[in-house]
Design an enzyme around this catalytic site. Structure first.
Site, mmCIF file in Angstrom:
data_model
loop_
_atom_site.group_PDB
_atom_site.id
_atom_site.type_symbol
_atom_site.label_atom_id
_atom_site.label_comp_id
_atom_site.label_asym_id
_atom_site.label_seq_id
_atom_site.Cartn_x
_atom_site.Cartn_y
_atom_site.Cartn_z
ATOM 1 C CG HIS A 162 95.391 5.336 -15.671
ATOM 2 N ND1 HIS A 162 94.885 4.990 -16.552
ATOM 3 C CD2 HIS A 162 96.790 5.350 -15.399
ATOM 4 C CE1 HIS A 162 95.745 4.892 -17.506
ATOM 5 N NE2 HIS A 162 96.979 5.165 -16.362
ATOM 6 C CB SER B 244 68.514 15.841 -0.060
ATOM 7 O OG SER B 244 67.359 15.295 0.158
ATOM 8 C CE LYS C 271 73.055 13.767 -0.812
ATOM 9 N NZ LYS C 271 72.284 12.563 -1.662
ATOM 10 C CD GLU D 146 75.876 17.785 -7.933
ATOM 11 O OE1 GLU D 146 75.780 16.452 -8.389
ATOM 12 O OE2 GLU D 146 75.267 18.296 -6.530
#
Ligand code: ARG
Length: 466
Positions: free
Chosen positions: A161, A282, A288, A295
């Site tokens: 979980h 970024s 960043k 991704e």
């Protein structure tokens, strides 16, 4: 290429030219040119068979085989100009052959139709793709095993979980992905097995009147059998759908790993650092560093699954036998194979350059009461019924939590207060290594078990060079 812009395989009964828009809709050359090598190999095998069977003369067969060899060379040298008017790869190859060898080119298509031809080409392409994919998966498995071996003592939280559950070895976690990839490879092998059946000889749909010998063509091309039913031979694309399913599941597996790498590389987890080479920055936030490669691997899953859905949708409701709808089989197959291969290729070096942070994993193990099960098992081993042991361990968690401590930070007198059977030896039991190493059940996370699994994987995935 000389002027063969009007070369058509089917002009005889037509009086009007094809509408330009129809030509555009109909043309598959934009994508089926990728089948050129398969198309030429299959045509060479077919022509040689026609010669052997005396269906065409041996001289014509030899001229065709040789001329096709030249077409292949020209295509590979980039000398062929693809034209929408020439519809597809089959037309291009035949048109160029005609220019090179003249009249005998017209005999190549004896006892054959584009229907069995295109099915043959795509099967050959899929068979080769299965081999490339298998190699890509193997290299990915090796990268996982190498990473696991390099960190074979590192303990991390195991989750259920997405809540910290019990400590496990990082190597054990990585080996789970090796298992998935192993099943993916089995599915591809299975797909290859069913793709390796030759449709040639089915001709348009009903078979042919010529005394062909498809078995010899099959043997020459690396097929293991010949289609048993001509209608099925030209209309079956199960092998494409199977490949797309195998690829979808493969990509789903890659996506799950990608998701973990994304999570683990956050400041919240901090378990790993992805190499700059597979991250981006970024344009506005200077701090960043984004896990874009991971991704994209996760994101491309939708596209591969989309191709599977597209393929099955094309097949649904198609009457026997060949229908032009089937031309829509190629782009999903090509793109899914390209996508999965690209992702596999990126994942291997991503894993090789992954920085593992055992310290962050160790503090996450410490902070999550992952040894609560150990405490319950300890009590049960001392004769406390498990239900009651579970309850006592739960109270220990509550006590520790209230003082922001770990279970191993409670004192022996606090433990005695919870249960008189608890002794000093409880502190040994609460160590994460203890929890890990006691799990020696087959396939469990114990150090001995995992190191044996790693050894076995190394033997299996690096066979002495064949
Ligand atoms: N380009 C076609 C395809 O990909 C080749 C077969 C065409 N057959 C036909 N009867 N029009 O399916």
């Amino acid at each position: 290429m000389a002027d063969n812009a009007d070369y058509k395989l089917w002009g005889g009964r037509f009086t009007e030219p094809t509408h330009a828009l129809m030509e555009r809709l109909n043309a598959s050359i934009g994508f089926d040119k990728r089948l050129y090598a398969q198309d030429i190999a299959a045509s060479q095998a077919h022509a040689a068979m026609l010669g052997r069977q005396g269906i065409i003369s041996q001289e014509d067969a030899a001229a065709i085989v040789q001329g096709l060899g030249q077409v292949l060379t020209e295509i590979e040298a980039g000398q062929i100009q693809w034209r929408a008017g020439l519809e597809d790869i089959h037309t291009h190859v035949e048109a160029r052959l005609k220019e090179i060898i003249g009249e005998p080119a017209g005999r190549l298509h004896t006892a054959r139709s584009r229907n069995d031809q295109v099915a043959t080409d795509l099967r050959l392409w899929v068979m080769e793709a299965c081999r490339h994919l298998d190699q890509g998966l193997l290299l990915y498995q090796r990268a996982l095993v190498t990473l696991a071996e390099a960190h074979d003592q590192v303990i991390m939280p195991g989750y259920t979980h997405l809540q910290r559950a019990q400590p496990v070895l990082l190597a054990h976690h990585l080996l789970a992905y090796v298992e998935m990839a192993g099943r993916d490879r089995q599915r591809l092998a299975d797909c290859h097995r069913r793709a390796a059946v030759l449709p040639l000889g089915a001709a348009a749909l009903a078979g042919t009147t010529y005394s062909v010998d498809p078995a010899s063509v099959a043997a020459q091309l690396g097929f293991t059998g010949v289609c048993a039913n001509s209608l099925d031979a030209v209309s079956d694309r199960d092998f494409a759908a199977e490949l797309l399913f195998a690829l979808t599941l493969t990509q789903v597996h890659l996506s799950r790993l990608a998701e973990e790498l994304i999570l683990w590389s956050t400041s919240e987890f901090g378990f790993v650092r992805l190499s700059d080479a597979f991250s981006t920055g970024s344009s506005i936030m200077p701090q960043k560093k984004n896990p874009d490669a991971a991704e994209l691997i996760r994101g491309k899953t939708g596209r591969v699954l989309g191709h599977l859905v597209a393929m099955l949708t094309v097949l649904k409701g198609l009457p026997l036998a060949y229908n032009k709808d089937l031309q829509e089989d190629k782009e999903p197959v090509f793109d899914a194979v390209d996508t999965v291969l690209d992702c596999l290729k990126v994942l291997a070096p991503m894993l090789e350059t992954l920085e593992v942070r055992p310290g962050a994993m160790a503090s996450a193990v410490k902070g999550g009461f992952l040894n609560a099960t150990e405490l319950a098992d300890y009590l049960a081993a001392k004769g406390v019924p498990f239900r009651q042991a579970h309850e006592i361990a739960g109270r220990a968690v509550r006590l520790a939590e209230s003082g922001q401590r770990a279970l191993e930070e409670l004192s022996i007198s606090e433990y005695k207060g919870l249960s008189s059977v608890i002794e000093e030896d409880v502190f040994e039991v609460l160590k994460p290594e203890h929890a890990v190493n006691r799990r020696q059940s087959p396939g469990g996370t114990a150090g001995v078990t995992v190191r044996a699994a790693l050894k076995e994987a190394r033997k299996r995935l690096w066979p002495p060079s064949a």
